[in-house]
Every structure is written in structure tokens, then in C-alpha cells.
Write a protein that holds these residues in place. Sequence first.
Motif, mmCIF file in Angstrom:
data_model
loop_
_atom_site.group_PDB
_atom_site.id
_atom_site.type_symbol
_atom_site.label_atom_id
_atom_site.label_comp_id
_atom_site.label_asym_id
_atom_site.label_seq_id
_atom_site.Cartn_x
_atom_site.Cartn_y
_atom_site.Cartn_z
ATOM 1 N N ALA A 1 5.896 -9.708 15.243
ATOM 2 C CA ALA A 1 5.462 -11.231 14.771
ATOM 3 C C ALA A 1 4.080 -11.614 15.074
ATOM 4 C CB ALA A 1 6.666 -12.282 15.388
ATOM 5 N N ALA A 2 3.571 -11.185 16.086
ATOM 6 C CA ALA A 2 1.856 -11.375 16.457
ATOM 7 C C ALA A 2 1.181 -10.895 15.451
ATOM 8 C CB ALA A 2 1.860 -11.053 17.782
ATOM 9 N N PHE A 3 1.720 -9.662 14.781
ATOM 10 C CA PHE A 3 0.708 -9.144 13.786
ATOM 11 C C PHE A 3 0.751 -9.888 12.402
ATOM 12 C CE2 PHE A 3 -0.195 -5.507 10.841
ATOM 13 C CZ PHE A 3 -1.310 -5.276 11.083
ATOM 14 N N GLY A 4 1.958 -10.748 12.041
ATOM 15 C CA GLY A 4 1.909 -11.702 11.147
ATOM 16 C C GLY A 4 3.078 -10.974 10.186
ATOM 17 N N ILE A 5 4.094 -10.335 10.600
ATOM 18 C CA ILE A 5 5.010 -10.012 9.706
ATOM 19 C C ILE A 5 6.008 -11.116 9.866
ATOM 20 C CG2 ILE A 5 6.892 -8.301 9.732
ATOM 21 C CD1 ILE A 5 5.076 -6.373 11.012
ATOM 22 N N THR B 1 -1.335 -5.169 6.021
ATOM 23 C CA THR B 1 -1.381 -6.580 6.517
ATOM 24 C C THR B 1 0.107 -6.912 6.911
ATOM 25 O OG1 THR B 1 -1.085 -7.711 4.513
ATOM 26 C CG2 THR B 1 -3.324 -7.428 5.288
ATOM 27 N N GLY B 2 0.125 -7.902 7.839
ATOM 28 C CA GLY B 2 1.458 -8.230 8.241
ATOM 29 C C GLY B 2 2.474 -8.624 7.135
ATOM 30 N N LYS B 3 1.769 -9.744 6.222
ATOM 31 C CA LYS B 3 2.783 -10.184 5.133
ATOM 32 C C LYS B 3 3.492 -9.234 4.197
ATOM 33 C CE LYS B 3 0.119 -14.509 4.947
ATOM 34 N NZ LYS B 3 -0.624 -15.428 4.104
ATOM 35 N N GLN B 4 2.899 -8.011 3.991
ATOM 36 C CA GLN B 4 3.666 -7.060 2.980
ATOM 37 C C GLN B 4 4.652 -6.099 3.740
ATOM 38 O OE1 GLN B 4 3.548 -6.908 -0.138
ATOM 39 N NE2 GLN B 4 2.554 -8.924 -0.015
ATOM 40 N N CYS B 5 4.684 -6.163 5.225
ATOM 41 C CA CYS B 5 5.483 -5.050 5.840
ATOM 42 C C CYS B 5 6.691 -5.443 6.057
ATOM 43 C CB CYS B 5 4.855 -5.068 7.393
ATOM 44 S SG CYS B 5 3.357 -4.027 7.525
ATOM 45 N N TYR B 6 7.644 -4.591 5.861
ATOM 46 C CA TYR B 6 9.271 -4.696 6.190
ATOM 47 C C TYR B 6 9.558 -3.764 7.267
ATOM 48 C CZ TYR B 6 8.946 -7.257 1.888
ATOM 49 O OH TYR B 6 8.869 -8.242 0.706
ATOM 50 N N VAL B 7 10.350 -4.374 8.225
ATOM 51 C CA VAL B 7 10.463 -3.252 9.447
ATOM 52 C C VAL B 7 11.835 -3.350 10.099
ATOM 53 C CG1 VAL B 7 9.658 -3.099 11.956
ATOM 54 C CG2 VAL B 7 8.231 -4.068 10.306
ATOM 55 N N TYR B 8 12.269 -2.176 10.500
ATOM 56 C CA TYR B 8 13.451 -2.110 11.085
ATOM 57 C C TYR B 8 13.111 -1.750 12.700
ATOM 58 C CZ TYR B 8 18.144 -0.263 12.304
ATOM 59 O OH TYR B 8 19.367 0.109 13.076
ATOM 60 N N HIS C 1 0.852 -1.255 -0.059
ATOM 61 C CA HIS C 1 0.105 0.042 -0.351
ATOM 62 C C HIS C 1 0.918 1.252 -0.023
ATOM 63 C CE1 HIS C 1 -2.482 -3.095 1.630
ATOM 64 N NE2 HIS C 1 -3.584 -2.516 0.907
ATOM 65 N N GLN C 2 2.053 1.092 0.151
ATOM 66 C CA GLN C 2 3.066 2.565 -0.137
ATOM 67 C C GLN C 2 2.829 3.398 0.973
ATOM 68 O OE1 GLN C 2 5.806 2.676 -2.357
ATOM 69 N NE2 GLN C 2 5.240 0.462 -2.244
ATOM 70 N N ALA C 3 3.111 2.705 2.289
ATOM 71 C CA ALA C 3 2.494 3.442 3.398
ATOM 72 C C ALA C 3 3.870 3.150 4.491
ATOM 73 C CB ALA C 3 1.346 3.056 4.062
ATOM 74 N N VAL C 4 4.083 4.101 5.156
ATOM 75 C CA VAL C 4 5.265 4.025 6.229
ATOM 76 C C VAL C 4 4.818 4.521 7.644
ATOM 77 C CG1 VAL C 4 6.899 4.318 4.455
ATOM 78 C CG2 VAL C 4 6.210 6.296 5.527
ATOM 79 N N ALA D 1 9.421 -13.404 9.937
ATOM 80 C CA ALA D 1 10.782 -13.105 10.721
ATOM 81 C C ALA D 1 11.923 -12.382 9.703
ATOM 82 C CB ALA D 1 11.270 -14.195 11.352
ATOM 83 N N ALA D 2 11.793 -12.836 8.150
ATOM 84 C CA ALA D 2 12.863 -12.682 7.292
ATOM 85 C C ALA D 2 12.662 -11.165 6.970
ATOM 86 C CB ALA D 2 12.518 -13.525 6.078
ATOM 87 N N GLN D 3 11.267 -10.412 7.332
ATOM 88 C CA GLN D 3 11.189 -9.047 6.922
ATOM 89 C C GLN D 3 11.411 -8.167 8.052
ATOM 90 O OE1 GLN D 3 7.933 -10.782 3.619
ATOM 91 N NE2 GLN D 3 7.388 -9.203 4.737
ATOM 92 N N ILE D 4 11.927 -8.729 9.069
ATOM 93 C CA ILE D 4 12.405 -7.841 10.391
ATOM 94 C C ILE D 4 13.791 -7.750 10.657
ATOM 95 C CG2 ILE D 4 11.853 -7.570 12.658
ATOM 96 C CD1 ILE D 4 9.269 -9.072 12.431
ATOM 97 N N ASP D 5 14.366 -6.655 10.689
ATOM 98 C CA ASP D 5 15.632 -6.561 10.576
ATOM 99 C C ASP D 5 15.952 -5.722 12.026
ATOM 100 O OD1 ASP D 5 18.332 -5.599 10.108
ATOM 101 O OD2 ASP D 5 17.929 -4.304 8.506
ATOM 102 N N VAL D 6 16.903 -6.188 12.963
ATOM 103 C CA VAL D 6 16.928 -5.830 14.279
ATOM 104 C C VAL D 6 18.448 -5.301 14.366
ATOM 105 C CG1 VAL D 6 17.137 -6.528 16.520
ATOM 106 C CG2 VAL D 6 15.200 -7.625 15.173
ATOM 107 N N SER D 7 18.472 -3.961 14.689
ATOM 108 C CA SER D 7 19.858 -3.327 14.727
ATOM 109 C C SER D 7 20.660 -4.197 15.835
ATOM 110 C CB SER D 7 19.823 -2.007 15.725
ATOM 111 O OG SER D 7 21.010 -1.647 16.010
#
Length: 254
Positions: free
Chosen positions: A210-214, A156-163, A124-127, A216-222
Motif C-alpha cells: 500500500a505504501a508503494f501506491g498499490i 508504478t503502484g497503480k498498475q500492479c496487481y498482487v497476491y 509494462h507486462q512484468a512480473v 487495496a482492490a488490487q491486492i489479494d490476500v490468501s
Amino acid sequence: MIIESSALTHRVPHVFKPFTHLVAAESTRHGGVSQPPFSSLNLGINTDDEASHVDENRRRFFKALTADTFGFASSYQVHGTDVLHTTESGRFTGYDALITSRPGLLVGVTVADCVPILIYDHEHQAVAAVHAGWRGTVGGIVTKTLLAMQQQFGTTGKQCYVYVGTCIDETTFEVGDEVASQFPPAFVQTDPGRQVTCANLKAANVSLLAAFGIPAAQIDVSAFSTVLNNDEYFSYRAEQGKTGRMLAVIGIGA
């Protein structure tokens, strides 16, 4: 925990690098004009640093991101869980998370031990930019932000990428019993030798993502810590309150 030194003004999270139209970064403390104890890239407006220094530091930071023509939206943060949907630049009050789908507009949060979380909804091109201290973390601000994005944009969680950005780490964030009791037990550990209890802000927020459905491969942790890597990042706790602030920002190119 990684210990290293550099002179980078900012770091771009790996999870966002494939998206060339996306501007997303977390600042370090290097490359600015502020003098001790704010040395040197202090981007925090609400500090005792000279305003002209902060203005110049922000100009340098946005230029380094090639985002000096972008608008910028932020808020005076109150360690709460309110989320602002914004379509315009400005300095707001009372919000610890901002969301937008407007191209050419950066949203950002300031930190110096709390967790900055940047979210990109690819479909959805949102941040979103989230400030999660311990109160925000136990209050579920990252979940409330995602639900706000779901309501506004259909996220939705599947389309999210997170730092999940640089913050105080799980070995140095010492908390008392009153704070520790508000975290799920999995995110609190006691060191019998030191007789201290510490909370893990990064892990607690990753669990909510993760509980929202994102995935793990799309979550980057510092890999960094504001305390253990205090030569790279500002730490309110390590520097006893007299220090600068970093910015974590995200936006879609116009």
C-alpha cells in the motif's frame, strides 16, 4: 480463518483471473507422488525427499498450469532481500525475489510458512515472485522488489496487481522479543492468556504494498494458513521441519 479440505494441486489467485495470458498459481500439498512426511506434492529441491519424486511432482504441477513449455527461474533462497532480474531459465543462488518481463518464463519461490508474494505490472507486462519470511518482511524485500521493477520496467503502484499468499498466520507465528521488536507495533500482538507474542506477516507486507501506491482492490490476500490448514499446505513449523515445500509462480504467456 477458513478451514477446508480439497484435492486441488494448486490455486489461482482471484486477482489474476481476468488476465488470461498470465500464468500465476500457488501449489497445495495434493496430487503428487512423494511419501510421508513429504506427502504428496512436494516441490522443494532442498529437502530429504527423493529427487525423482520432486521432479515428477514439478512436472505434474507445471502441466496442471498448462505451463510445461515455459522456462522456469528460481533461486536458492537465503532469507535475504536481494532481487534478481532474469531473462532466462535457471536455478540461481542467493536471491529471495525474481523479476522478469520475458514472455514464456515463469519465476517462482518455494515456501512452507514464509509468505509468497506474486506481482503483476499490467502496464509494462512484468512480473515478480517474492519470498518473504520474517527477515525479508522487516527488511522490506517487497519494497525492494517493486523499486527494482520500477528501475527496470518503469513500474508504478497503480498498475500492479498482487497476491499475498498462504503462510503461517497471525495466531500461530509465535516470536520472541528480539524478533517482535523488529516489526512495527501494529503487526505484533500479545495474547495474555497464552502468554505468547505473534507477528502478522501478511498484514506487514500488505502495508508495504500500500505504501508503494498499490490500490487495496488490487491486492489479494490468501485466506489460508499453512498451520491451521496443514492438511492443505506444508508447514515447516507445524511439522517440525520435516515436510515438503510449495511453489508460487507467475509468468506471462509467450
